[in-house]
Design a protein around this motif. Structure first.
Motif, short mmCIF file in Angstrom:
data_model
loop_
_atom_site.label_atom_id
_atom_site.label_comp_id
_atom_site.label_asym_id
_atom_site.label_seq_id
_atom_site.Cartn_x
_atom_site.Cartn_y
_atom_site.Cartn_z
N ILE A 115 131.64 11.65 21.84
CA ILE A 115 130.52 10.77 22.16
C ILE A 115 131.01 9.42 22.66
CG2 ILE A 115 128.45 9.63 21.28
CD1 ILE A 115 128.14 11.73 19.24
N VAL A 171 132.64 9.55 26.23
CA VAL A 171 131.70 9.83 27.32
C VAL A 171 130.77 8.63 27.53
CG1 VAL A 171 129.91 11.38 28.18
CG2 VAL A 171 131.80 12.30 26.86
N ARG A 172 130.39 8.01 26.44
CA ARG A 172 129.54 6.83 26.54
C ARG A 172 130.25 5.74 27.36
NH1 ARG A 172 128.01 2.64 21.70
NH2 ARG A 172 126.19 1.75 22.71
N ASP A 220 130.43 6.54 30.99
CA ASP A 220 129.16 6.26 31.69
C ASP A 220 129.07 4.79 32.11
OD1 ASP A 220 126.39 7.32 32.41
OD2 ASP A 220 125.91 5.52 31.27
N ARG A 221 129.48 3.91 31.23
CA ARG A 221 129.47 2.48 31.58
C ARG A 221 130.44 2.19 32.72
NH1 ARG A 221 129.16 -2.34 27.79
NH2 ARG A 221 128.51 -3.09 29.81
N ARG A 275 132.20 27.82 19.88
CA ARG A 275 131.44 27.78 18.62
C ARG A 275 130.34 26.72 18.66
NH1 ARG A 275 136.54 27.21 16.12
NH2 ARG A 275 135.90 25.23 15.21
N ASN A 276 130.22 26.04 19.79
CA ASN A 276 129.29 24.91 19.93
C ASN A 276 129.58 23.81 18.91
OD1 ASN A 276 127.28 23.30 20.90
ND2 ASN A 276 125.58 24.52 20.10
N GLU A 277 130.86 23.60 18.67
CA GLU A 277 131.26 22.48 17.81
C GLU A 277 131.93 21.40 18.65
OE1 GLU A 277 130.13 22.29 14.91
OE2 GLU A 277 130.13 24.25 13.91
N MET A 278 131.86 21.54 19.96
CA MET A 278 132.38 20.53 20.88
C MET A 278 131.53 20.58 22.14
SD MET A 278 136.23 20.20 22.48
CE MET A 278 137.04 19.27 21.19
N MET A 279 131.29 19.41 22.75
CA MET A 279 130.50 19.40 23.98
C MET A 279 131.28 20.12 25.08
SD MET A 279 128.62 15.73 24.19
CE MET A 279 129.98 14.72 23.63
N ASP A 312 127.75 20.04 29.46
CA ASP A 312 127.06 18.97 28.71
C ASP A 312 127.46 17.60 29.27
OD1 ASP A 312 126.00 20.87 27.03
OD2 ASP A 312 127.52 20.61 25.46
N GLU A 367 126.17 16.94 32.78
CA GLU A 367 124.74 16.66 32.80
C GLU A 367 124.48 15.18 32.50
OE1 GLU A 367 122.38 19.23 30.21
OE2 GLU A 367 120.93 17.58 30.03
N ILE A 368 125.26 14.62 31.58
CA ILE A 368 125.04 13.24 31.20
C ILE A 368 125.62 12.26 32.22
CG2 ILE A 368 125.79 11.51 29.49
CD1 ILE A 368 125.20 13.92 27.44
N LEU A 369 126.82 12.53 32.69
CA LEU A 369 127.48 11.57 33.58
C LEU A 369 127.04 11.71 35.04
CD1 LEU A 369 131.10 11.49 32.15
CD2 LEU A 369 129.22 9.91 31.71
N PHE A 406 124.50 22.92 15.25
CA PHE A 406 125.90 22.83 15.61
C PHE A 406 126.24 21.40 16.03
CE2 PHE A 406 125.03 27.35 16.38
CZ PHE A 406 126.01 27.89 15.57
N SER A 407 127.45 20.98 15.68
CA SER A 407 127.81 19.59 15.95
C SER A 407 127.91 19.30 17.45
CB SER A 407 129.11 19.24 15.24
OG SER A 407 130.19 19.90 15.85
N GLY A 408 128.19 20.32 18.26
CA GLY A 408 128.23 20.11 19.71
C GLY A 408 126.88 19.67 20.24
N ALA A 410 126.07 16.17 18.96
CA ALA A 410 126.81 15.18 19.75
C ALA A 410 126.10 14.91 21.07
CB ALA A 410 128.23 15.67 20.01
N LYS A 411 125.68 15.97 21.73
CA LYS A 411 125.04 15.81 23.03
C LYS A 411 123.73 15.02 22.91
CE LYS A 411 123.50 18.33 27.04
NZ LYS A 411 123.04 19.63 27.53
N LEU A 431 124.53 11.42 22.17
CA LEU A 431 125.11 10.82 23.37
C LEU A 431 124.05 10.51 24.43
CD1 LEU A 431 127.61 10.03 25.00
CD2 LEU A 431 127.88 12.42 25.63
N VAL A 471 123.62 6.79 25.89
CA VAL A 471 123.83 6.51 27.31
C VAL A 471 122.57 5.93 27.92
CG1 VAL A 471 124.12 7.67 29.53
CG2 VAL A 471 125.73 8.12 27.67
N ASP A 500 122.14 2.42 26.73
CA ASP A 500 123.14 1.58 27.43
C ASP A 500 122.68 1.25 28.84
OD1 ASP A 500 124.90 1.46 25.35
OD2 ASP A 500 126.34 2.89 26.15
N ARG A 501 122.20 2.29 29.53
CA ARG A 501 121.85 2.11 30.94
C ARG A 501 120.72 1.12 31.13
NH1 ARG A 501 122.09 8.37 33.13
NH2 ARG A 501 124.34 8.60 32.91
N LYS A 530 114.95 13.55 35.49
CA LYS A 530 115.96 13.79 36.54
C LYS A 530 115.29 14.28 37.81
CE LYS A 530 120.41 14.24 34.60
NZ LYS A 530 120.84 14.89 33.38
#
Lengths: 269, 76
Positions: free
Chosen positions: A147, A150-151, A154-155, A182-186, A190, A193-195, B5-7, B10-11, B14, B18, B21-22, B60
């Motif tokens: 997080i 990536v944050r 973005d800045r 395992r969906n334990e990491m972006m 993901d 999509e954000i950036l 799930f933590s993924g 996190a998203k 985040l 973001v 912030d923007r 979007k």
């Protein structure tokens, strides 16, 4: 016509210097002439990652101040033909240089006819960042799937755009496919999509990077490493080739029998 | 405790970070806006201020994404 690419991230410790070293080395392996410029004044590290720390005589600030000529300060790489390092000063700080001076410095490197100038940007968004991006035509934004990283990315993308650098591409570093599965990491999707910038490449979190950094040899030279292959792909994309993203496979649990069988067939572990 | 799930967690975190912030707008600012909105509207209409929602969201389009404030004010 030379191109100036800044490698930046906002957050520290996400792999900017390693990325700059590998891209610079990779471009030189493709026959390009490259200057890697360490813009992290006061906290120089690119020389160490390249294994060139014992060859430094002059630094960037001395070139700017006119203590030495550009050619005297350029450290020739020990492996690759056409690859040079312009080290940062270690005993000065970021205010020793202005964005205008960085622009002038890059112009004088361009005048020497180099194909690429790769700038290793310091962490943060202050003076050092402004110096590093001043002369850049393009940017590579390095982030990890966390997080905070990536944050900050973005800045940084916003600040690059505000400074007229619209060609910024993403490198997602230290991906662990098993955790993404395992969906334990972006995932890359993901983060994309954000950036909302184009992806230049993905780098797996691999031991080979730590090992090569320990030795001062960029992993891009390591033919057996997936991360090395990922960097070679990135270099080809920078050169305009259309290469699909590397397929990262989660480590598969194998039985002793399967491993033995693979070994007998001459496969590598 | 957040679920799932933590993924995904996190998203979601985040996305919100973001976005704020923007537009340089924190949760605290949103709360202040919310209180002011309640004050202004209450002068004219009897509203259910406990179920009022005011959130920062994003939409979007092909070329870019933009942020907007979504307000839902139930009238009594």
């Amino acid at each position: 016509m030379s191109e100036v690419i800044v490698v930046t991230s906002g957050k520290g410790g996400v792999g900017k210097t390693t990325t700059a070293a590998n891209i610079g080395t990779g471009l030189a392996m493709e026959g390009k002439s490259v200057v890697m410029l360490d813009a992290d004044i006061g906290l120089r590290n690119l020389d160490v990652v390249m294994g060139l720390e014992n060859r430094i005589i002059y630094d960037l600030v001395q070139v700017i101040e006119g203590t030495c000529r550009l050619k005297q300060a350029l450290v020739k790489d020990k492996r690759c033909e056409g690859l040079f390092l312009l080290p940062a000063a270690q005993t000065r700080d970021k205010t020793a240089v202005s964005p205008e001076q960085m622009k002038k410095l890059c112009e004088s490197i361009k005048d020497e006819g180099f194909d690429y100038i790769i700038i290793d940007c310091p962490a943060g968004i202050e003076q050092g960042f402004k110096n590093a991006i001043a002369a850049a035509d393009k940017a590579i934004v390095v982030t990890t799937p966390e997080i905070s990283a990536v944050r900050d990315a973005d800045r940084i993308i916003g600040m690059l755009q505000a400074n007229g650098i619209n060609d910024a591409r993403l490198i997602l570093n230290r991906i662990r496919v098993d955790m993404v599965a395992r969906n334990e990491m972006m995932s890359l999707e993901d983060v994309e999509e954000i950036l909302a910038i184009d992806t230049l490449g993905i780098i797996p979190d691999e031991e080979s990077i730590v090992i090569s950094t320990n030795k001062g040899e960029p992993v891009v030279c390591d033919e057996d490493s997936t991360a090395g292959q990922a960097y070679r792909n990135i270099v080809k994309r920078i050169l305009g080739e259309d290469i699909p993203l590397i397929k990262l496979m989660p480590p598969v649990r194998t039985t002793l029998f399967q491993r033995l069988f693979g070994w007998l067939r001459g496969e590598k572990e | 405790m957040e679920q799932g799930f933590s993924g995904t967690v996190a998203k979601d975190r985040l996305k919100y970070l973001v976005l704020s912030d923007r537009v340089s707008c924190t949760g605290e600012t949103l709360d202040m806006i919310k209180q002011d909105v309640v004050k202004v509207i209450s002068d004219y209409i009897d509203i259910d201020k406990y179920n009022l929602s005011l959130t920062l969201e994003q939409e979007k389009t092909e070329s870019r994404s933009f942020a907007y404030i979504n307000i839902r004010i139930p009238v009594k």
